[in-house]
Design a protein around this motif. Structure first.
Motif, PDB file in Angstrom:
ATOM      1  N   ALA A 135      -4.464   8.798   3.680  1.00  0.00           N
ATOM      2  CA  ALA A 135      -4.811   8.338   2.330  1.00  0.00           C
ATOM      3  C   ALA A 135      -5.759   7.137   2.388  1.00  0.00           C
ATOM      4  CB  ALA A 135      -3.547   7.977   1.563  1.00  0.00           C
ATOM      5  N   GLY A 136      -6.232   6.804   3.599  1.00  0.00           N
ATOM      6  CA  GLY A 136      -7.226   5.743   3.738  1.00  0.00           C
ATOM      7  C   GLY A 136      -6.681   4.357   4.031  1.00  0.00           C
ATOM      8  N   PHE A 137      -5.408   4.241   4.396  1.00  0.00           N
ATOM      9  CA  PHE A 137      -4.815   2.940   4.683  1.00  0.00           C
ATOM     10  C   PHE A 137      -4.617   2.781   6.184  1.00  0.00           C
ATOM     11  CE2 PHE A 137      -3.563   3.940   0.394  1.00  0.00           C
ATOM     12  CZ  PHE A 137      -3.762   2.739  -0.281  1.00  0.00           C
ATOM     13  N   GLU A 138      -5.021   1.630   6.704  1.00  0.00           N
ATOM     14  CA  GLU A 138      -4.803   1.346   8.121  1.00  0.00           C
ATOM     15  C   GLU A 138      -3.595   0.421   8.253  1.00  0.00           C
ATOM     16  OE1 GLU A 138      -6.878  -0.748  11.970  1.00  0.00           O
ATOM     17  OE2 GLU A 138      -8.151  -0.124  10.315  1.00  0.00           O
ATOM     18  N   VAL A 139      -2.508   0.961   8.752  1.00  0.00           N
ATOM     19  CA  VAL A 139      -1.276   0.207   8.954  1.00  0.00           C
ATOM     20  C   VAL A 139      -0.852   0.428  10.403  1.00  0.00           C
ATOM     21  CG1 VAL A 139       1.104  -0.131   8.194  1.00  0.00           C
ATOM     22  CG2 VAL A 139      -0.619   0.607   6.544  1.00  0.00           C
ATOM     23  N   THR A 140      -0.525  -0.651  11.077  1.00  0.00           N
ATOM     24  CA  THR A 140      -0.128  -0.561  12.484  1.00  0.00           C
ATOM     25  C   THR A 140       1.287  -1.104  12.657  1.00  0.00           C
ATOM     26  OG1 THR A 140      -1.119  -2.711  12.979  1.00  0.00           O
ATOM     27  CG2 THR A 140      -2.526  -0.768  13.263  1.00  0.00           C
ATOM     28  N   PRO A 141       1.929  -0.801  13.779  1.00  0.00           N
ATOM     29  CA  PRO A 141       3.290  -1.281  14.015  1.00  0.00           C
ATOM     30  C   PRO A 141       3.416  -2.791  13.832  1.00  0.00           C
ATOM     31  CG  PRO A 141       2.746   0.374  15.623  1.00  0.00           C
ATOM     32  CD  PRO A 141       1.467   0.076  14.868  1.00  0.00           C
ATOM     33  N   GLY A 142       4.484  -3.179  13.128  1.00  0.00           N
ATOM     34  CA  GLY A 142       4.759  -4.583  12.838  1.00  0.00           C
ATOM     35  C   GLY A 142       4.179  -5.050  11.518  1.00  0.00           C
ATOM     36  N   ASP A 143       3.171  -4.336  11.016  1.00  0.00           N
ATOM     37  CA  ASP A 143       2.515  -4.748   9.772  1.00  0.00           C
ATOM     38  C   ASP A 143       3.463  -4.793   8.580  1.00  0.00           C
ATOM     39  OD1 ASP A 143       0.040  -5.062  10.969  1.00  0.00           O
ATOM     40  OD2 ASP A 143      -0.834  -3.231  10.125  1.00  0.00           O
ATOM     41  N   LEU A 144       4.430  -3.888   8.525  1.00  0.00           N
ATOM     42  CA  LEU A 144       5.343  -3.828   7.380  1.00  0.00           C
ATOM     43  C   LEU A 144       6.657  -4.550   7.650  1.00  0.00           C
ATOM     44  CD1 LEU A 144       4.711  -0.192   6.105  1.00  0.00           C
ATOM     45  CD2 LEU A 144       3.623  -2.327   5.398  1.00  0.00           C
ATOM     46  N   ALA A 186       0.786  -6.683  -1.766  1.00  0.00           N
ATOM     47  CA  ALA A 186       0.106  -7.935  -1.432  1.00  0.00           C
ATOM     48  C   ALA A 186      -0.530  -7.830  -0.046  1.00  0.00           C
ATOM     49  CB  ALA A 186       1.079  -9.106  -1.485  1.00  0.00           C
ATOM     50  N   PHE A 187       0.132  -7.108   0.863  1.00  0.00           N
ATOM     51  CA  PHE A 187      -0.411  -6.886   2.200  1.00  0.00           C
ATOM     52  C   PHE A 187      -1.646  -5.993   2.140  1.00  0.00           C
ATOM     53  CE2 PHE A 187      -0.490  -3.898   5.817  1.00  0.00           C
ATOM     54  CZ  PHE A 187      -0.854  -4.775   6.813  1.00  0.00           C
ATOM     55  N   CYS A 188      -1.541  -4.912   1.345  1.00  0.00           N
ATOM     56  CA  CYS A 188      -2.659  -3.961   1.217  1.00  0.00           C
ATOM     57  C   CYS A 188      -2.551  -3.275  -0.143  1.00  0.00           C
ATOM     58  CB  CYS A 188      -2.597  -2.946   2.346  1.00  0.00           C
ATOM     59  SG  CYS A 188      -3.980  -1.806   2.370  1.00  0.00           S
ATOM     60  N   HIS A 189      -3.430  -3.651  -1.059  1.00  0.00           N
ATOM     61  CA  HIS A 189      -3.372  -3.138  -2.425  1.00  0.00           C
ATOM     62  C   HIS A 189      -3.371  -1.597  -2.458  1.00  0.00           C
ATOM     63  CE1 HIS A 189      -3.688  -3.103  -6.723  1.00  0.00           C
ATOM     64  NE2 HIS A 189      -4.696  -2.259  -6.635  1.00  0.00           N
ATOM     65  N   GLY A 190      -2.393  -1.059  -3.176  1.00  0.00           N
ATOM     66  CA  GLY A 190      -2.263   0.388  -3.324  1.00  0.00           C
ATOM     67  C   GLY A 190      -1.314   1.039  -2.329  1.00  0.00           C
ATOM     68  N   LEU A 191      -0.920   0.295  -1.297  1.00  0.00           N
ATOM     69  CA  LEU A 191      -0.053   0.859  -0.262  1.00  0.00           C
ATOM     70  C   LEU A 191       1.360   1.139  -0.784  1.00  0.00           C
ATOM     71  CD1 LEU A 191       0.239   1.760   2.683  1.00  0.00           C
ATOM     72  CD2 LEU A 191       0.770  -0.632   3.268  1.00  0.00           C
ATOM     73  N   LEU A 192       1.833   0.336  -1.737  1.00  0.00           N
ATOM     74  CA  LEU A 192       3.178   0.534  -2.270  1.00  0.00           C
ATOM     75  C   LEU A 192       3.350   1.945  -2.818  1.00  0.00           C
ATOM     76  CD1 LEU A 192       5.964  -0.658  -2.842  1.00  0.00           C
ATOM     77  CD2 LEU A 192       5.070  -1.492  -5.026  1.00  0.00           C
ATOM     78  N   LYS A 193       2.324   2.474  -3.476  1.00  0.00           N
ATOM     79  CA  LYS A 193       2.410   3.842  -4.026  1.00  0.00           C
ATOM     80  C   LYS A 193       2.515   4.894  -2.927  1.00  0.00           C
ATOM     81  CE  LYS A 193       0.156   3.109  -8.436  1.00  0.00           C
ATOM     82  NZ  LYS A 193      -0.955   3.489  -9.314  1.00  0.00           N
ATOM     83  N   GLN A 194       2.090   4.552  -1.725  1.00  0.00           N
ATOM     84  CA  GLN A 194       2.179   5.487  -0.601  1.00  0.00           C
ATOM     85  C   GLN A 194       3.580   5.528   0.013  1.00  0.00           C
ATOM     86  OE1 GLN A 194      -0.434   7.547   0.349  1.00  0.00           O
ATOM     87  NE2 GLN A 194      -1.319   6.699  -1.524  1.00  0.00           N
ATOM     88  N   VAL A 195       4.308   4.408  -0.125  1.00  0.00           N
ATOM     89  CA  VAL A 195       5.626   4.326   0.514  1.00  0.00           C
ATOM     90  C   VAL A 195       6.778   4.343  -0.492  1.00  0.00           C
ATOM     91  CG1 VAL A 195       4.720   3.174   2.563  1.00  0.00           C
ATOM     92  CG2 VAL A 195       5.589   1.801   0.656  1.00  0.00           C
ATOM     93  N   LEU A 196       6.444   4.476  -1.770  1.00  0.00           N
ATOM     94  CA  LEU A 196       7.446   4.550  -2.825  1.00  0.00           C
ATOM     95  C   LEU A 196       6.936   5.535  -3.862  1.00  0.00           C
ATOM     96  CD1 LEU A 196      10.106   3.308  -3.945  1.00  0.00           C
ATOM     97  CD2 LEU A 196       8.676   1.657  -5.151  1.00  0.00           C
ATOM     98  N   GLY A 197       7.642   6.642  -4.005  1.00  0.00           N
ATOM     99  CA  GLY A 197       7.183   7.661  -4.940  1.00  0.00           C
ATOM    100  C   GLY A 197       8.350   8.357  -5.604  1.00  0.00           C
ATOM    101  N   ARG A 198       8.080   9.541  -6.115  1.00  0.00           N
ATOM    102  CA  ARG A 198       9.114  10.362  -6.756  1.00  0.00           C
ATOM    103  C   ARG A 198       9.001  11.791  -6.249  1.00  0.00           C
ATOM    104  NH1 ARG A 198      12.017   7.761 -10.473  1.00  0.00           N
ATOM    105  NH2 ARG A 198      11.132   5.871 -11.342  1.00  0.00           N
TER     106      ARG A 198
END
Length: 185
Positions: A79-88, A130-142
């Motif tokens: 989805a275009g987000f770069e997240v690496t181990p430890g980031d979250l 706050a870490f990466c705008h829009g990422l919350l919608k990727q990890v929290l959905g329905r």
């Protein structure tokens, strides 16, 4: 292969001695029975997450060790987000185990000695955006029934201490049935 014999791998371990959203990767971490990750700000018998301490600092810490599946990073990359181990803010990044599909009370044997017991799901919070705008919608959905789906990993408590390193095997030990699905902790 059944979940009782399922094996995965620790890909990364992370910890931080101060409050910060992300956690630096380490060569190894030491899990301490009943406490969490040695030297990590979230280690302790009672809650250490700031929002939970503000509500009631005497509540047992069911969030001693945070685990995230590396497959989540693969998904959000699509989805275009770069997240690496430890980031979250996780302590242990895994690969090869459906963490979100495990029942409450599952024991994960990490490496030669450490054992954690799964207590529930991490509740993704606004800090993720706050870490990466829009990422919350990727990890929290329905899901298709409108039920909230939390994908930001699972929480656990340490039953048996030991050193955990990248490359260590993970063995899944399911609890006795009936299995209880993971809920937010």
């Amino acid at each position: 292969m059944s979940a009782d014999t399922a094996e995965g791998t620790v890909t990364t371990v992370s910890s931080n001695g101060s409050y910060s959203f992300t956690k630096p990767n380490r060569d190894s971490i030491m899990l301490l029975a009943g406490l969490g990750v040695e030297g990590d700000v979230h280690a302790g018998v009672t809650v250490k997450h700031r929002s939970r301490v503000a509500k009631d600092p005497t509540v047992p810490n069911l969030r001693q060790v945070h685990l995230i599946h590396a497959e989540l990073f693969d998904d959000v990359a699509g989805a275009g987000f770069e997240v690496t181990p430890g980031d979250l803010g996780e302590n242990v990044t895994t690969r090869g185990i459906d963490l979100l599909g495990l029942p409450t009370g599952t024991r994960l044997h990490l490496g030669a000695e450490a054992v954690v017991e799964v207590t529930g799901l991490r509740n993704p919070c606004a800090q993720i955006d706050a870490f990466c705008h829009g990422l919350l919608k990727q990890v929290l959905g329905r899901d298709e029934n409108g039920q909230v789906v939390r994908k930001a990993g699972i929480m656990s408590v340490v039953l048996a201490g030991g050193e955990v390193r990248p490359g260590d095997p993970i063995r899944v030990e399911l609890p006795a049935e009936p299995h209880r699905p993971l809920e937010m902790v």
